[in-house]
Each structure stands twice: as structure tokens, then as C-alpha cells.
Design a protein around this motif. Structure first.
Motif, short mmCIF file in Angstrom:
data_model
loop_
_atom_site.label_atom_id
_atom_site.label_comp_id
_atom_site.label_asym_id
_atom_site.label_seq_id
_atom_site.Cartn_x
_atom_site.Cartn_y
_atom_site.Cartn_z
N VAL A 81 60.82 35.20 40.54
CA VAL A 81 62.30 34.41 41.06
C VAL A 81 62.23 32.96 40.76
O VAL A 81 61.06 32.44 40.98
CB VAL A 81 62.11 34.57 42.61
CG1 VAL A 81 63.66 33.98 42.97
CG2 VAL A 81 62.13 36.18 42.85
N VAL A 82 63.21 32.54 39.96
CA VAL A 82 63.53 31.04 39.71
C VAL A 82 64.60 30.40 40.27
O VAL A 82 65.63 31.14 40.17
CB VAL A 82 63.66 30.87 38.24
CG1 VAL A 82 63.78 29.20 37.74
CG2 VAL A 82 62.41 31.58 37.45
N LEU A 83 64.58 29.46 41.26
CA LEU A 83 65.57 28.95 41.87
C LEU A 83 65.90 27.51 41.11
O LEU A 83 65.10 26.99 40.44
CB LEU A 83 65.21 28.50 43.16
CG LEU A 83 64.85 29.80 44.10
CD1 LEU A 83 64.40 29.29 45.52
CD2 LEU A 83 66.17 30.65 44.40
N THR A 84 67.18 27.19 41.18
CA THR A 84 67.33 25.98 40.55
C THR A 84 67.22 24.98 41.76
O THR A 84 66.81 25.15 42.73
CB THR A 84 69.29 25.83 40.55
OG1 THR A 84 69.63 25.84 41.94
CG2 THR A 84 69.93 27.04 39.85
N SER A 85 67.44 23.70 41.34
CA SER A 85 66.99 22.20 41.92
C SER A 85 67.97 22.23 43.37
O SER A 85 67.55 21.57 44.09
CB SER A 85 67.00 21.03 40.99
OG SER A 85 68.38 21.02 40.82
N ALA A 86 69.00 22.98 43.32
CA ALA A 86 69.46 23.01 44.69
C ALA A 86 69.24 23.57 45.88
O ALA A 86 69.47 23.32 47.03
CB ALA A 86 71.00 23.54 44.36
N CYS A 87 67.83 24.10 45.49
CA CYS A 87 67.19 24.89 46.68
C CYS A 87 65.72 24.47 46.83
O CYS A 87 64.91 25.24 46.86
CB CYS A 87 67.31 26.41 46.60
SG CYS A 87 69.14 26.97 46.35
N ASN A 88 65.39 23.26 46.72
CA ASN A 88 64.00 22.84 46.35
C ASN A 88 63.20 22.55 47.55
O ASN A 88 61.97 21.90 47.18
CB ASN A 88 63.89 21.93 45.09
CG ASN A 88 64.23 20.54 45.51
OD1 ASN A 88 65.09 20.52 46.51
ND2 ASN A 88 63.70 19.73 44.57
N GLY A 89 63.71 22.42 48.77
CA GLY A 89 62.71 22.07 49.89
C GLY A 89 62.01 23.05 50.30
O GLY A 89 62.70 24.12 50.80
N ALA A 90 60.79 22.88 50.42
CA ALA A 90 59.65 23.97 50.96
C ALA A 90 60.08 24.08 52.42
O ALA A 90 59.98 25.33 53.01
CB ALA A 90 58.28 23.17 50.85
N LYS A 91 60.37 22.80 53.22
CA LYS A 91 60.54 23.16 54.47
C LYS A 91 61.84 23.87 54.69
O LYS A 91 62.06 24.81 55.83
CB LYS A 91 60.61 21.76 55.23
CG LYS A 91 60.89 21.80 56.67
CD LYS A 91 61.02 20.34 57.23
CE LYS A 91 61.36 20.34 58.73
NZ LYS A 91 61.50 18.88 59.24
N GLN A 92 62.92 23.79 54.08
CA GLN A 92 64.33 24.05 54.40
C GLN A 92 64.36 25.56 53.84
O GLN A 92 64.83 26.57 54.39
CB GLN A 92 65.36 23.23 53.61
CG GLN A 92 66.75 23.74 54.09
CD GLN A 92 67.55 22.86 53.47
OE1 GLN A 92 67.44 21.87 52.55
NE2 GLN A 92 68.84 23.19 53.66
N PHE A 93 63.64 25.87 52.43
CA PHE A 93 63.97 27.05 52.04
C PHE A 93 62.84 28.14 51.95
O PHE A 93 62.89 29.29 51.89
CB PHE A 93 64.54 26.82 50.56
CG PHE A 93 65.84 26.13 50.53
CD1 PHE A 93 67.01 26.81 51.07
CD2 PHE A 93 65.93 24.97 50.00
CE1 PHE A 93 68.18 25.98 51.09
CE2 PHE A 93 67.06 24.15 50.09
CZ PHE A 93 68.08 24.71 50.43
N MET A 94 61.64 27.51 51.83
CA MET A 94 60.37 28.38 51.50
C MET A 94 59.74 28.69 52.83
O MET A 94 59.19 29.71 53.20
CB MET A 94 59.50 27.61 50.63
CG MET A 94 60.09 27.40 49.31
SD MET A 94 60.32 28.76 48.36
CE MET A 94 62.12 28.74 48.55
N GLN A 95 59.35 27.55 53.57
CA GLN A 95 58.35 27.93 54.86
C GLN A 95 59.16 29.06 55.93
O GLN A 95 58.33 29.73 56.24
CB GLN A 95 58.44 26.59 55.69
CG GLN A 95 57.44 25.60 54.80
CD GLN A 95 57.42 24.28 55.61
OE1 GLN A 95 57.52 24.16 56.61
NE2 GLN A 95 56.76 23.49 54.56
#
Length: 441
Positions: free
Chosen positions: A291-305
Motif C-alpha cells: 500500500v502506498v499513500l500520498t503525502s496528504a496522509c503522512n502523520g503516524a499519529k493521525q493515520f498509522m497508530q
């Protein structure tokens, strides 16, 4: 995972008919309909790019009176679909401007922030631009988001010769110094991210099959123009594009289709909450590819954690460091950012990527204001634009800290995009070795 770019756009909404006579101020000088507004610039034999100031109102070339504030206008979504983006950007701006003012301002001029809500609506952005160049008499503007709003407001700023700096758009029309030299862009164009993504996918899946999830907003439109070519040049096979409505919240159906297709990877051309929704749906569908996401979704806290182990190995595009990772707190290049936020905006969350985005946009403006103040003629709007187009700066919160601009030869302050993958065990990002550098044609 994703860099920090937030761009997007509503449908290219109606741009108001911009009769500059209606801007309500003598700065408008000239009839834009007749083409009298200064727009472009030229590269000198000395290698310096200069804006065309012919026809500008006189105050564009007059230095600010001693001690007068430098008014900086920001039209941003403080309500509507991107309200969560606007407030953190403003927090970052307030922090960096307060720090500069504590150091005496710019040649004795304090920086004063003038903020207006445009709700991510080009019509409201246009009204704000008229106020900025009219009764507010701002010296410059910052961080206009979306190509629709940039195009709608650009003629107003051009006619008034008010710098429109650090706009947020990946569209190729946004940075055009030869025709629209009073507007600069603060992020790299879509082609830079698309090339980096394609390079990474070809590295991990040679000759692989890729399915695009394309959100039907400006971000998706921009990617549609550049990613297919970048992928095909590297031997990737593109499957049927999954078109996603702008406000869709359930992506289970396209995720199931992706899994059934046997695709090796998905290129997620989405933004905001849809990043999390997509990853949740992919996990539910049992997709095990890349899966590759654009830079519009790059916050670990907001999107990954929030996704825990389901986010492990997800790739994203980056040009700036992620302030929400454990390594950011010990990174010497991030220290001043965290210190300034703690001192000047203690209630703000420094781990939000948009807070850092606002801080760095303000930081670049401070750099360019100081450069303009040293030029012949002093601190004028014309000098500020010339300083911006010929900037050489080091910003240590970026993965490539040494940055520059030089008119059409180098129209973007950020040229490098890298791909990193998320490590759920550490809550941090790992480099993949893939970096793409934009070169002006």
C-alpha cells in the motif's frame, strides 16, 4: 506513508468574475480585464529572477514606514470539510511569528497575522482576497489551499501586487513564474510524488499489477495526469481504477474488488479521513499486498497508530519529517520547532503535521522578509517577491534541508520526495532508499 502535503480541492467551483475595480482599494490600479495587471517575471543575465512591477500601484515599491507592522493575510478553512487542517496551520504560524517578533521583528517591523475563514470555498477565498488587498492592506498572503481558490484569487493579488506566497497545490499550473510571478507554491508538484511512488512499486514488485484508488477531488485529478505514465514507464501493469466519491466513508466494496483482482499493490490517491478508512477496509478484505499513500496522509499519529499492526509496512511519500514519531523528539533539526511551540503556542499540538506545515511556511516567509529588507530599496512588496523567487535556505525539519528557488529554472522550494514505510513495532518510519528529485523542464 504519506508526506505532508495537503492539497485537494472541491470541484472547480465557480470563480467569481473578478472586476478589480470592485476590490475597493487604489492598490488594484489597472484593469485586469484589459491585461494591465503585472503577472510574470524575467530571468536576468545575472541569474536573478525578477517580477514584473510595471503597472503596480506605487506602494508596491515603497518601503514600509518605520515600525509599521508587516500584515500577513491567511485565508484558510477554519470551518467546513477542512476545518481540522486550518487551525493547526495557524498555530504554527503564530508560533514562528511570535519568535521572530521576540527577536525584534523584521528590521524593526513586527509581523501581524490577519486570519480569515474561507471554509475551503473559492468564492469565500475571493472575498477574503478582496478584503486583504482592500481595507486590510496586507503586505503578503500565505497558505491559500486548493488550485480552485488559488486561480480564483490570483488576479486580485496580481493587480494589487501583493505576494501570494506558499500556496498549497500540486497542480502544474500553480507554479508558473513566467506568467504568474506573484504566486509561489510551498509543496512539490504531483509528478514528483507520482514518480517516487512508481519507482518504489517497481522496486518491490517488478512488472507488478497495481490498482489505483482515486478520490474524486483535485488530488485525484492531479494524480490521474501523472501516475499512469510514471508506472507504465517502469513496466508496471495498471488495473481498473477505483473511483472514490469525495465524502465516501466505507471502502469495503472496492477493497474486496482489489483483493479479488490479485493486484500486487494499491496506489492510494486519497486524503484526510479516507486514508484511515481505506486501510481499515483493506485489512478487513484480507489484502496482503503493498500500500502506498500520498503525502496528504503522512502523520503516524493521525493515520498509522490508530490502526496498530494493520498499518505495518504501509508506504508513504515524504518531504518533511513527521513530528509525531518517537525519533522526532530527539532529532536536533526539530528542536527549535518544538521549543517555539512550547513557548509561544503551549496549547497547540506540535505532533500534528499541519502545525509543522504552518510553522515552516512562516519560517520561510521570515527568511524572505529579512532578505528583502537587505535589498536596495528596503522592505517592499516587490523586493519580497524577488527574495522569494531567489531564496536559498536551510530548513532542518525537512528530509532535504538545503532548499532553493530560481524562477522557471527552479520553481519549487521543495524538489525531493522520498518513500518510507511504517514500522508498527516502533511507531516510526523506515527509509526505503527511494528518492525522486524534480527537475524543471
Amino acid at each position: 506513508m504519506t508526506a505532508k502535503k495537503l492539497i485537494t480541492a472541491l470541484s472547480l467551483a465557480t470563480c467569481l468574475s473578478l472586476a478589480l475595480a470592485g476590490c475597493g482599494d487604489s492598490r488594484a490600479g489597472g484593469d485586469t480585464a484589459g491585461g494591465a495587471a503585472p503577472r510574470g517575471g524575467t530571468m536576468g543575465a545575472d541569474g536573478v529572477f525578477r517580477v514584473n512591477a510595471d503597472g503596480c500601484p506605487p506602494d508596491a515599491s515603497e518601503p514600509l514606514p518605520d515600525g509599521a507592522p508587516i500584515k500577513v493575510g491567511v485565508s484558510m478553512a477554519l470551518s467546513g470539510p477542512l476545518a481540522a487542517v486550518g487551525a493547526p496551520n495557524i498555530d504554527g504560524l503564530r508560533a514562528v511569528f511570535a519568535a521572530a517578533n521576540d527577536e525584534g521583528g523584521i528590521d524593526g517591523h513586527p509581523i501581524e497575522l490577519v486570519v480569515k475563514d474561507d471554509a475551503y470555498d473559492p468564492a469565500r477565498a475571493t472575498a477574503n482576497a478582496q478584503a486583504f488587498t482592500g481595507q486590510d492592506k496586507v503586505f503578503a498572503t500565505l497558505l491559500q489551499i486548493s488550485n480552485a481558490s488559488i486561480i480564483a484569487t490570483r488576479p486580485i493579488y496580481e493587480a494589487a501586487c501583493v505576494p501570494q506566497l506558499g500556496t498549497i497545490s500540486q497542480h502544474k499550473e500553480a507554479a508558473d513564474p513566467e506568467r504568474h510571478a506573484w504566486t509561489t507554491v510551498t509543496i512539490p508538484p504531483a509528478v514528483t510524488e507520482a514518480e517516487a511512488a512508481a519507482e518504489y512499486l517497481a522496486k518491490v514488485h517488478p512488472q507488478g499489477a497495481v490498482m489505483e484508488f482515486r478520490q474524486q477531488v483535485t488530488l485525484g485529478e492531479d494524480w490521474a495526469q501523472v501516475f499512469p505514465g510514471a508506472a507504465q514507464r517502469r513496466g508496471l501493469r495498471l488495473l481498473e481504477v477505483q473511483h472514490i466519491a469525495p465524502t465516501e466513508t466505507n471502502l469495503d466494496a472496492p477493497a474486496a474488488k482489489l483483493t479479488a483482482s490479485g493486484a500486487d499493490a494499491v496506489m492510494a490517491e486519497v486524503q484526510g479521513p479516507m486514508c484511515v478508512s481505506l486501510l481499515q477496509s483493506l485489512a478487513k478484505a484480507g489484502f496482503t499486498g503493498s500500500v502506498v499513500l500520498t503525502s496528504a496522509c503522512n502523520g503516524a499519529k493521525q493515520f498509522m497508530q490508530p490502526l496498530g499492526k494493520a498499518a505495518d509496512g504501509v508506504a508513504a511519500l515524504f518531504f518533511q519529517k513527521d513530528p509525531s514519531t518517537p525519533s522526532a523528539r530527539t532529532d536536533p533539526g526539530m528542536r527549535r520547532y518544538f521549543d517555539d511551540l512550547a513557548k509561544y503556542q503551549p496549547k497547540a499540538d506540535p505532533t500534528v503535521t499541519m502545525t509543522l506545515n504552518g510553522y515552516e511556511a512562516g519560517n520561510l516567509l521570515v527568511h524572505n522578509l529579512r532578505a528583502a529588507a537587505r535589498m536596495e530599496g528596503g522592505l517592499t512588496r516587490v523586493n519580497l517577491m524577488n527574495a522569494a523567487w531567489n531564496a536559498q535556505v536551510e530548513r532542518t525539519t525537512f528530509l532535504q534541508p538545503k532548499q532553493s528557488m530560481n524562477g522557471p529554472k527552479d520553481p519549487y522550494i521543495i524538489n525531493d520526495v522520498t518513500v518510507q514505510t511504517y514500522d508498527a513495532a516502533t511507531g516510526d518510519w523506515k527509509p526505503t532508499g527511494v528518492v525522486y528529485t524534480y527537475r524543471a523542464e
